[in-house]
Structures are given as structure tokens and as C-alpha cells.
Design an enzyme around this catalytic site. Structure first.
Site, PDB file in Angstrom:
ATOM      1  N   HIS A   1     -42.113  -3.442  18.401  1.00  0.00           N
ATOM      2  CA  HIS A   1     -42.821  -2.166  18.287  1.00  0.00           C
ATOM      3  C   HIS A   1     -42.345  -1.251  19.402  1.00  0.00           C
ATOM      4  O   HIS A   1     -42.280  -1.691  20.552  1.00  0.00           O
ATOM      5  CB  HIS A   1     -44.324  -2.394  18.413  1.00  0.00           C
ATOM      6  CG  HIS A   1     -45.122  -1.130  18.401  1.00  0.00           C
ATOM      7  ND1 HIS A   1     -45.305  -0.406  17.232  1.00  0.00           N
ATOM      8  CD2 HIS A   1     -45.745  -0.454  19.394  1.00  0.00           C
ATOM      9  CE1 HIS A   1     -46.025   0.669  17.519  1.00  0.00           C
ATOM     10  NE2 HIS A   1     -46.306   0.670  18.822  1.00  0.00           N
TER      11      HIS A   1
ATOM     12  N   GLU B   1       0.861  -1.195   0.000  1.00  0.00           N
ATOM     13  CA  GLU B   1       0.000   0.000   0.000  1.00  0.00           C
ATOM     14  C   GLU B   1       0.889   1.234   0.000  1.00  0.00           C
ATOM     15  O   GLU B   1       1.755   1.378   0.859  1.00  0.00           O
ATOM     16  CB  GLU B   1      -0.921  -0.005   1.227  1.00  0.00           C
ATOM     17  CG  GLU B   1      -1.740   1.266   1.416  1.00  0.00           C
ATOM     18  CD  GLU B   1      -2.588   1.650   0.200  1.00  0.00           C
ATOM     19  OE1 GLU B   1      -3.464   0.872  -0.180  1.00  0.00           O
ATOM     20  OE2 GLU B   1      -2.350   2.731  -0.376  1.00  0.00           O
TER      21      GLU B   1
END
Ligand code: NAI
Length: 462
Positions: A441, A33
């Protein structure tokens, strides 16, 4: 000279994930890299920093628009742009540092520099050459800039420069109504810039389910973004730190210009394979510059594989990650499989927009019989409490079997909600399977269940 089972070129989400999987499977791995930090475009100048700015500016929007209604009185915060940028950098640093930690943990060598492949089984970085039984190219992509446009990353910027502008521009022209243009365009609109998006096609976000795209455009317009659709950009001229964009309307070929403090060029990306030496090796590319691979990500040159943005398919970090794991498992002799029919896409605006699988347009084109189940967030109690009632969930199911073929969500946490449907699709589920699953819920996920109910006997809360 060191030798490895695998050398991965590029430490973005494709490359670093692949390297970790290779190490987990017992291989000796190095990653090449050239950036100062690991993580590639996504962590350094893409997904992650943009999400920090999207979050910060969403908070600002909430303070400006909804706090008073909730009884949170006081002046809305002012923007300290330098601090916002340093918060963003801090988030990036935590993430790139995290990958460095993972490399150490997995005993992966980071070879710092830019790689060339001088011959099969060899990787050269600077003056050093390494042996590799297998080479995985995961070198990512770069912005694809239209001819006639010169990017200086100050006034005319790609997504990279848009993350480090030295001040919030008073006006911003965005070229391209794709993912990058709309995410970053909405960041600057919330910071007070006058944002105009110029798009070649007659609709925003090409490939998106058309009904969702129309709704999305309406919402963004309400947030202050202006759109010029069916407009081909022809060039950008910079004078005295101002940029003038010239474009032609396709319907009547009339020529126009617009001047702004900054221009964001977001007209797509292309594979970044410069300097790898692919030509000399004879690695086959498509006409679009993508590396050609077989189902195992093998190129036509033995021992060289390619994944992520360098090959065909959507240019998405998570697609690259999946390919990174699959190529590693394949090298280890396993039989991995990436299901390209179930790769979610997310646009991290507010509200978020997500999708997986077929759109109504692709189903019609294939002549398939389908049903639509929809549910608006206005019928969802949690969304109402959170000022997030705009948008809806849309499920597309096979008309005969009820099997889920695709899903499209525009609304709160759409990028997270989509995964319930992805898992269902991986299991070959029908809408009824979701409809019969108890959902807590009050949660946003009830809207997904209601859309599934709408595919059958009907949703409850509409
Ligand atoms: P894009 O391909 O999504 O959109 C580019 C847009 O530019 C298209 O709508 C195209 O019609 C338009 N365009 C092209 N030439 C033009 C012209 N001459 N005048 C006007 N409009 C023109 O590309 P974008 O947004 O640059 O993103 C690049 C890649 O990065 C994409 O593949 C995207 O999926 C990926 N990405 C994904 C993110 C996410 O998943 N949230 C975030 C950012 C990028």
C-alpha cells in the site's frame, strides 16, 4: 556455401527471440532480414514507436489537464512535432541496435536481404543459397486494406505512415475501432486533431468484454474521439491532399461521406509470406492465408516451421515470442508448451485496457456458471493521487471452485497489472489466493486484490 542448423526468416519479435533461443540451445543460427534494421514491424513501425508517441502525448495531456491542480503552474508545452518524431526514432534506434548487439553476443549471423525457400533445406537470398537443417518462417504480417482504398502513406495511411505524418492533421478519420485505430487515434486526438473513428460493428474493440468496451468508448469520447459505429466504409477518394471517406450505415443503409486531412486504415492485418515460394514448396495455407502448423509449429513440409503472425492465433508480439522459444526448444528435442488460454492483450491508450482469458460473453456462450468481482480505481488511494481514478478491475471466476477464468482491467498501468493475474492463472489459482496475498500500500495492484476480495466476502474500500 554456409550451412546452419536453423535459418530463421524474419527478425521481428517471433524471429529474433527464436534465433536467440536456438543459439542458447547450441545450434548454429542465421536470421534473414531485408529491413535496414532488426526488430521487424514491432520495433521499427509498430509497438515501440507508437508507444513513444503515446507516452509523449500522454505527458502533454497531463500538462494540459492536471499540472495546475497539482500546483505546477505555467503554460502547457507546445508541440514540436519534428522533435517528437526524432525522439520516437531515437527510441526505435536504441531498441533495434539492442537486437543487433544480442545477435553478436549469441553469434547469430544476420543475412541481409529477402529470403526464398527454393527447396527443402535451402534458403536463397539474392544470389546466395544457404543450407539449413531447419527453417523457421517468422515473416510477420502486413496491413489488410479494404478494396476500394489506395494507401499512399501520406494522406491515406496504414499504421506505418501514421507514425511519420509530416504534420499533425487538423482532422483524421480512422477506419476500424480496433487496437491500432484507437491507440493512434488517441495520439492524434491529444495532439489536437479532430478524430472520427468509423467502425463496421456496433461496438469498439471486437472480442473485448462488452462492459469494458462500453466503458472504454465512454472514456475515449470524453477525450474527444468521435465514433460512427455500425458503419461500413466503402471507399476513400483523395483530392487536393484531402481524403473523403464514403460509408454506409448498416441500420438504414443510408450513404454518408466525411472529409479529413488524413485517413488511417486500421482494419486488421494479414500474414506476410510474399516471395517465400510457399506455393511451389506445397506449404499448406488456410483460407485466410495463414500457414497451417501442428502443435510443434511444423508445417506439412518436413524441416519447415512457422510461428507468429504467419500462423493462426492473436497477432501479438508476445504470442510470437512465446512460439519462437517453443519452436526452438522443440527442434532441440524438448517438450515446450504455449498456454493459449493465458495470453494477455493490452491496448496502450490512457487509460490502458488489458485482458486475459474468458470474457463474460464467452462464458455465457459456453453455459458456464461464473462470478464477477469488480473494483473501481476510484477506491484506490494511489490512483486518486495520480488523477487515475477512472476505470476498474474485473475478475471472472468459476462459481463453484473460485478458479480464475479471466480478467479485464481498464485503468492506470492495466497492461502491467494484468500479469499478476496471468501468473495466478498459470498456477490454476483461485481468486482467494490473490485476495490472501499481501499487496503493498499504496499501489495500483491493490485494486486487483480488492477485485479478488469482491469475488468472496467483499472488497474493503467500496
Ligand atoms: P483489429 O482487427 O484489431 O481491428 C480492425 C477493426 O476494423 C475491427 O473492429 C473491424 O470490425 C473494423 N473494420 C473492418 N472492416 C471495416 C469496414 N469496412 N468499415 C469499418 N470498419 C471495419 O485490427 P488492427 O487494429 O488493424 O490491428 C491489427 C493487428 O495488430 C491486430 O491483430 C492487433 O491485435 C495487432 N496490434 C496489437 C497491438 C497491441 O497489442 N497493443 C497494437 C497494434 C496492433
Amino acid at each position: 556455401m554456409s550451412s546452419y542448423d536453423v535459418i530463421v526468416i524474419g527478425a521481428g519479435p517471433g524471429g529474433y527471440v527464436s534465433a536467440i533461443r536456438c543459439a542458447q540451445l547450441g545450434m548454429k543460427v542465421a536470421v534473414v532480414e531485408g529491413r535496414e534494421t532488426l526488430g521487424g514491424t514491432c520495433l521499427n513501425v509498430g509497438c515501440i514507436p507508437s508507444k513513444a508517441l503515446l507516452h509523449a502525448t500522454h505527458m502533454l495531456h497531463e500538462a494540459e489537464h492536471n499540472f495546475a491542480d497539482m500546483g505546477l503552474k505555467g503554460k502547457a508545452p507546445s508541440v514540436d512535432w519534428k522533435q517528437m518524431l526524432s525522439y520516437k526514432e531515437n527510441v526505435v534506434g536504441q531498441n533495434t541496435g539492442g537486437i543487433e548487439f544480442l545477435f553478436k553476443k549469441n553469434k547469430i549471423d544476420w543475412i541481409k536481404g529477402w529470403a526464398t525457400i527454393p527447396a527443402v533445406g535451402k534458403v536463397q537470398v539474392g544470389d546466395d543459397t544457404y543450407d539449413a537443417k531447419n527453417i523457421i518462417i517468422a515473416s510477420g504480417s502486413e496491413a489488410s486494406v479494404l478494396p476500394g482504398i489506395e494507401v499512399d502513406e501520406k494522406t491515406v495511411v496504414t499504421s506505418t505512415g501514421a507514425l511519420t505524418l509530416n504534420k499533425v492533421p487538423t482532422s483524421l478519420v480512422v477506419i476500424g475501432a480496433g487496437v491500432i485505430g484507437l491507440e493512434l487515434g488517441s495520439v492524434y486526438a491529444r495532439l489536437g486533431a479532430e478524430v472520427t473513428v468509423i467502425e463496421y460493428l456496433d461496438a469498439i474493440t471486437p472480442g473485448m468484454d462488452a462492459e469494458i468496451a462500453r466503458q472504454f468508448q465512454k472514456m475515449l469520447t470524453k477525450q474527444g474521439l468521435k465514433f460512427k459505429l455500425g458503419a461500413a466504409v466503402q471507399g476513400v477518394e483523395v483530392k487536393n491532399n484531402k481524403a473523403t471517406v464514403s460509408y454506409q450505415l448498416r441500420k438504414d443503409e443510408s450513404d454518408h461521406t466525411i472529409t479529413a486531412d488524413a485517413v488511417l486504415v486500421a482494419t486488421g492485418r494479414k500474414p506476410f509470406t510474399t516471395g517465400l515460394g510457399l506455393d511451389a514448396l506445397g506449404v499448406e495455407l488456410s483460407e485466410r492465408g495463414q500457414i497451417k502448423t501442428d502443435a510443434n509449429y511444423a508445417t506439412n513440409v518436413p524441416g519447415i516451421y512457422a510461428i507468429g503472425d504467419t500462423i493462426a492465433g492473436p497477432m501479438l508480439a508476445h504470442k510470437a515470442e512465446d512460439e519462437g522459444m517453443a519452436v526452438a526448444e522443440g527442434i532441440a528435442g524438448q517438450k515446450p508448451h504455449v498456454n493459449y488460454g493465458v495470453i494477455p492483450g493490452v491496448i496502450y491508450t490512457h487509460p490502458e485496457v488489458s485482458n486475459v482469458g474468458e470474457t463474460e460473453e464467452t462464458l455465457k456462450a459456453a453455459g458456464r456458471a461464473y462470478k464477477v468481482g469488480k473494483f473501481p480505481f476510484l477506491g484506490n488511494a494511489r490512483a486518486k493521487a495520480n488523477f487515475a481514478g477512472d476505470g476498474f478491475v474485473k475478475l471472472l471466476v468459476d462459481a463453484q471452485t473460485d478458479r480464475i477464468l479471466g480478467a479485464h482491467i481498464i485503468g492506470p498501468m492495466a497492461g502491467d497489472l494484468i500479469h499478476e493475474i496471468c501468473v495466478a492463472m498459470e498456477f490454476g489459482a483461485a481468486a482467494e489466493d490473490i485476495a490472501r496475498t499481501c499487496h503493498a500500500h499504496p499501489t495500483y495492484s491493490e485494486a486487483v486484490r480488492e477485485a479478488a476480495l469482491a469475488c468472496g466476502d467483499g472488497a474493503i474500500h467500496v
